[in-house]
Motif scaffolding. Structure first.
Motif, PDB file in Angstrom:
ATOM      1  N   PHE A  68       0.814  -1.214   0.000  1.00 17.21           N
ATOM      2  CA  PHE A  68       0.000   0.000   0.000  1.00 17.21           C
ATOM      3  C   PHE A  68       0.850   1.268   0.000  1.00 17.21           C
ATOM      4  O   PHE A  68       0.340   2.357   0.228  1.00 17.21           O
ATOM      5  N   SER A  77      -4.568   4.387  -1.348  1.00 18.36           N
ATOM      6  CA  SER A  77      -5.882   3.842  -0.975  1.00 18.36           C
ATOM      7  C   SER A  77      -6.555   3.100  -2.111  1.00 18.36           C
ATOM      8  O   SER A  77      -7.616   2.504  -1.912  1.00 18.36           O
ATOM      9  N   LEU A  78      -5.951   3.133  -3.310  1.00 20.16           N
ATOM     10  CA  LEU A  78      -6.593   2.500  -4.457  1.00 20.16           C
ATOM     11  C   LEU A  78      -6.188   1.042  -4.626  1.00 20.16           C
ATOM     12  O   LEU A  78      -6.814   0.310  -5.397  1.00 20.16           O
ATOM     13  N   ASN A  79      -5.145   0.621  -3.937  1.00 18.91           N
ATOM     14  CA  ASN A  79      -4.720  -0.771  -4.059  1.00 18.91           C
ATOM     15  C   ASN A  79      -5.664  -1.684  -3.300  1.00 18.91           C
ATOM     16  O   ASN A  79      -6.284  -1.302  -2.308  1.00 18.91           O
ATOM     17  N   LYS A  80      -5.717  -2.914  -3.744  1.00 18.51           N
ATOM     18  CA  LYS A  80      -6.529  -3.924  -3.063  1.00 18.51           C
ATOM     19  C   LYS A  80      -5.831  -5.266  -3.204  1.00 18.51           C
ATOM     20  O   LYS A  80      -5.065  -5.500  -4.151  1.00 18.51           O
ATOM     21  N   VAL A  96     -11.837  -9.062  -1.098  1.00 13.39           N
ATOM     22  CA  VAL A  96     -10.658  -8.227  -1.282  1.00 13.39           C
ATOM     23  C   VAL A  96     -10.470  -7.367  -0.036  1.00 13.39           C
ATOM     24  O   VAL A  96     -11.427  -7.031   0.658  1.00 13.39           O
ATOM     25  N   ARG A  98      -8.783  -3.817   1.523  1.00 13.94           N
ATOM     26  CA  ARG A  98      -8.240  -2.495   1.249  1.00 13.94           C
ATOM     27  C   ARG A  98      -7.797  -1.871   2.558  1.00 13.94           C
ATOM     28  O   ARG A  98      -8.415  -2.118   3.610  1.00 13.94           O
ATOM     29  N   ASN A 100      -7.838   0.949   5.007  1.00 17.62           N
ATOM     30  CA  ASN A 100      -8.779   2.030   5.275  1.00 17.62           C
ATOM     31  C   ASN A 100      -8.101   3.237   5.910  1.00 17.62           C
ATOM     32  O   ASN A 100      -8.350   4.379   5.538  1.00 17.62           O
ATOM     33  N   VAL A 113      -8.388  -2.082   8.229  1.00 17.63           N
ATOM     34  CA  VAL A 113      -8.603  -2.600   6.876  1.00 17.63           C
ATOM     35  C   VAL A 113     -10.091  -2.850   6.665  1.00 17.63           C
ATOM     36  O   VAL A 113     -10.857  -3.058   7.605  1.00 17.63           O
ATOM     37  N   TYR A 114     -10.442  -2.834   5.409  1.00 22.86           N
ATOM     38  CA  TYR A 114     -11.837  -3.024   5.002  1.00 22.86           C
ATOM     39  C   TYR A 114     -11.888  -4.253   4.109  1.00 22.86           C
ATOM     40  O   TYR A 114     -11.255  -4.291   3.043  1.00 22.86           O
ATOM     41  N   ASP A 121     -17.241  -5.479  -4.755  1.00 24.15           N
ATOM     42  CA  ASP A 121     -16.069  -4.939  -5.427  1.00 24.15           C
ATOM     43  C   ASP A 121     -16.230  -5.015  -6.945  1.00 24.15           C
ATOM     44  O   ASP A 121     -15.814  -4.130  -7.670  1.00 24.15           O
ATOM     45  N   GLN A 125     -16.092  -1.614  -9.743  1.00 19.44           N
ATOM     46  CA  GLN A 125     -15.091  -1.464 -10.797  1.00 19.44           C
ATOM     47  C   GLN A 125     -15.687  -0.952 -12.105  1.00 19.44           C
ATOM     48  O   GLN A 125     -14.958  -0.531 -12.994  1.00 19.44           O
TER      49      GLN A 125
END
Length: 862
Positions: A68, A77-80, A96, A98, A100, A113-114, A121, A125
């Motif tokens: 991250f 914050s865009l990575n997952k 997934v 992410r 947070n 984390v979320y 998800d 997208q």
């Protein structure tokens, strides 16, 4: 601990593997599982989500700081990361993860984390894309006779047709081609008139066709925008694979050019907003230029200094000029102007050249408070070397009510960019050559220029609305499955689970009606077709959109209205003049007795296959229409038929599907009563009826209670589980904070099943004729021994009585054949409508059903 959180990451060697994340001791991990209801249609999905906090161990820091891009408390914050939650080694949840937030005190850092379910998800997208963001390069092709004809071989489940059947050229009347203000077209979609396309001298031109795309092909492109694999039995049916959407809603005949260089002999010139003070009795050259951004003139046939176009080749040229006009001097009350085009063989004489086009008079003030818009299409026959130029001609002298207007503002009016009917030319007024002699057979089709600019999410949501789709995660893989509601909840396929013994009676439970939250009226509808001829005619007469379904609930407890509208226009059809059985959509704009092209909405329709061009409902008068191939007019016995109905060759409703939300009387029924228009397989009855009946039933109840659920129970739960509690069956609405670690009392909301759901398999269209198939004759004839009965089961099981039937043209029964029988009283007659038939001497022979009063049969699925 019994609970493990695994992240699917790439190791230092570039190999993907699962890495374990450290958790706080005894930290509960819970999730919420729910099926969104009717009131959240655009969120129709399975929902799993949870926010948790993780400790700042060296293991966690290595993972999160790397993946991250953490720098202090900053991170990407865009990575997952794909993740799996396990309980005692068993996968109980996948999704997934992410990052947070990162919370840091003096010596302590906490990672929040979320965890998000796959489906949630997946839909997120799609939201940043439109259909114009998709790539269709592999479908680029020339618009010519050969490609159009190849497209008519399309058949679901095969690779037949243009690009495996993914591109189709239907016969739709989008408008006609005229010369100037004449109301006589170059050809017309009718029979028996001076301009009819049933004459070799009046053929349909290939460049008047617009291509359509198979919806399944576009949908697959949308799904490619995501990281997931989509599974769907419904999307693979012949029914769904026969649905297409048209393209190039450009307000023109034919397609938008892929590039100016490709088509060569064309141009687009523009000018900014023009301001004039009306004086009358003068002509003003319109200062169009080709170097304004967006303009082009690849052959340099437009001359900027003189504002003239010189024709490089003889033939017909099609021009489009569109603009708005508005008066700002409200004291003016007598003033008008025309648009004129002059032609000359001499550039020096162009201002006095022959007037070859004069528009109607446009009155100033017109609509004083708003802008009036004009969209002119002009067809001119030019010789090589002819010059043309566009002028604004003021006519009578201006009169005004008062003399107190300042001199600079007297009679002031503006020529403005066109902005109407979905076309937005701002900030420039445009004049373009869109049709010319070199365009015939050489027009490159690029779908990126022609597909509607609908968001990918709205496109997918429209299919959810049409077919009542449910989106859920496969319980054994990380794939997404999408099916109609009554397929997923099909009563015969639902697992039954008895929760009576795990109901917590001490906590109490509550039952309540579901109906308090529902609307009194619910509408499912296409978009209004605006000025499209048939759509407008229907709307003006009925004050609602063609094909709409409106559900009105009984009882005075309901209030409000809810509308589900999809971004496509309806597609009514009608028989053409002189041939009531030759049925096509009519999407033109009727204006000043001209059938003009219109910037219409996209449409959805069935590919009904090639249909004989019989002119009368009884199908005994053969029709022929002509299409231009190069310089040759080719007679056609069939035409590429599309409709909201799956077939136009049946009087038997049970084999017909309808893409309208409600079967609605179509215009062709005014002159042709030999086709069944009403079927139980419209969109509402096929996909929504049982759902609506259940949620609006006065017997429906919501049961809210607590149940003792183990983590293993959570793992095995499917939203289509049929839950038995005490004395009734229920469907899961929501499981809140389901504990993935410990057995716990879990709040659950269940909906009582009043009526069972049953899978509806709507009939698919029949595509059995090749293009231009010869009309069938009455000889030779064959006597065939057949099972025959009005009971389909008897025929399918080979237990029906055997009869000798007469088949025309072939010893083997196939779609479209006519079957007759001996009445026993001295004459032969067609086998009656609704009779089921199977040939006895063929192993695994297909079953057929008679679909009209003439003994014609179509395939029937046992």
């Amino acid at each position: 601990m019994d609970t493990t959180l695994l992240l699917y990451l790439e190791n230092e060697n570039g190999v993907m593997e699962y890495k374990q994340v450290d958790l706080f001791e005894d930290f509960p991990i819970t999730i919420t599982i729910q099926q969104s209801d009717l009131n959240i249609l655009n969120g129709r999905k399975t929902s799993f989500s949870k926010v948790i906090e993780l400790p700042d161990t060296s293991n966690n820091s290595n993972i999160f700081e790397h993946y991250f891009e953490v720098n202090g408390v900053e991170f990407n914050s865009l990575n997952k990361i794909p993740c799996v939650v396990q309980y005692r080694g068993t996968d109980i949840f996948s999704g997934v993860l992410r990052l947070n937030s990162v919370t840091q005190t003096e010596n302590v850092k906490v990672w929040e984390v979320y965890i998000l379910g796959e489906v949630a998800d997946f839909t997120s997208q799609l939201k940043d894309y439109t259909l114009q963001d998709l790539s269709f390069t592999e479908l680029n092709h020339e618009l010519n006779y050969d490609n159009i004809r190849i497209s008519w071989y399309a058949e679901p489940g095969t690779t037949n047709g243009l690009f495996d059947g993914n591109v189709l050229y239907p016969l739709i009347n989008y408008g006609q081609v005229y010369s100037g203000e004449s109301t006589t077209p170059l050809f017309s979609y009718d029979f028996g008139t001076p301009t009819s396309f049933d004459q070799s001298s009046k053929p349909v031109l290939p460049n008047t066709f617009k291509p359509a795309l198979k919806v399944k092909y576009v949908l697959d492109k949308v799904f490619d925008l995501t990281d997931y694999t989509i599974e769907s039995d419904f999307f693979n049916t012949d029914y769904f694979n026969s649905i297409y959407m048209d393209t190039f809603q450009n307000g023109k005949i034919g397609v938008e050019s892929a590039s100016a260089v490709t088509n060569q002999n064309k141009f687009l010139v523009q000018m900014g907003q023009q301001e004039y003070n009306y004086t009358g009795d003068r002509q003003i050259p319109l200062p169009f230029l080709d170097f304004i951004p967006g303009g082009y003139d690849p052959l340099n046939n437009y001359d900027n200094p003189t504002q003239t176009f010189q024709a490089p080749y003889p033939g017909q040229y099609g021009f489009n000029l569109r603009f708005g006009y508005k008066l700002t001097d409200f004291t003016t009350f007598r003033a008008n102007f025309n648009i004129i085009i002059r032609k000359s063989t001499s550039l020096s004489n162009i201002d006095n050249g022959t007037i070859v086009y004069t528009s109607p008079e446009y009155s100033l003030p017109g609509s004083i408070s708003s802008t009036d818009y004009v969209n002119i299409f002009v067809n001119l026959n030019l010789l090589a070397g002819d010059y043309i130029k566009v002028y604004l001609r003021e006519n009578e002298s201006r009169l005004s009510y008062a003399i107190y207007v300042s001199p600079g503002a007297r009679g002031r009016y503006f020529i403005k960019p066109f902005y109407d009917g979905g076309i937005d030319d701002r900030p420039f007024v445009r004049w373009d050559l869109y049709e010319s002699p070199t365009l015939f057979g050489e027009n490159l089709v690029d779908f990126k220029l022609g597909i509607s600019n609908i968001s990918a999410f709205e496109f997918f949501k429209s299919l959810i609305t049409m077919f009542n789709l449910v989106v859920f995660q496969n319980d054994k893989t990380r794939d997404i499955r999408i099916e109609p509601w009554n397929w997923y909840y099909n009563n015969d396929d639902r697992p039954i689970k008895d929760w009576t013994n795990i109901l917590d009676l001490k906590s109490g439970y509550k039952t309540s009606p579901l109906s308090f939250d529902l609307s009194k009226e619910t509408n499912w509808t296409y978009l209004k077709g605006e000025n499209e001829y048939l759509n407008k005619t229907f709307y003006d007469a009925n004050d609602f959109v063609y094909g709409r379904y409106k559900y009105t609930a009984n009882g005075n407890i309901f209030v409000g209205e809810q509308t589900y509208e999809i971004p496509f226009a309806a597609l009514p059809t009608s028989g053409v003049t002189g041939a009531s059985n030759f049925i096509i959509p009519q999407s033109y704009y009727l204006n000043n007795n001209q059938l003009q092209p219109y910037s219409n909405k996209p449409h959805l329709f069935f590919w009904c296959g090639n249909r004989y061009a019989y002119k009368n409902p009884q199908k005994n008068i053969e029709g022929y229409w002509y299409m231009l191939s190069g310089v040759t007019s080719v007679a056609q016995t069939t035409y590429p038929c599309v409709s909201h109905l799956s077939t136009l060759d049946s009087q038997l409703p049970s084999i017909i599907s309808d893409l309208n939300f409600q079967s609605t009387f179509d215009f062709f029924g005014n002159t042709n009563t030999f086709i069944s228009q009403f079927t139980q397989y419209d969109l509402f009855n096929g996909y929504w009826l049982d759902y609506i009946e259940n949620i609006y039933s006065p017997q429906t109840r919501r049961l809210e209670a607590k149940f003792f659920l183990k983590p293993s129970d959570i793992q095995k739960i499917k939203l289509n589980d049929k839950i038995f509690v005490k004395d009734a069956f229920y469907t899961i609405e929501k499981i809140e904070n389901a504990d993935l670690v410990n057995k716990a009392l879990t709040p659950v909301s269940l909906l009582k099943d009043v009526f069972p759901y049953y899978k509806v398999e709507a009939p698919a269209p029949y595509q059995y004729l090749a293009p231009n198939t010869a009309y069938p004759g009455i000889t030779p004839t064959y006597n065939i021994l057949c099972y025959k009965s009005t009971d389909s089961n008897e025929v399918c099981n080979n237990t029906a009585p055997l009869y000798t039937l007469l088949n025309f043209n072939s010893p083997v029964i196939s779609n479209g054949n006519k079957l007759w029988y001996d009445t026993g009283v001295g004459y032969m007659a067609p086998v009656p409508l609704g009779t089921f038939i199977k040939q006895q001497n063929i192993v695994n022979a297909d079953t057929f059903v008679v679909v009209d009063n003439y003994g014609v049969v179509l395939n029937y699925n046992c």
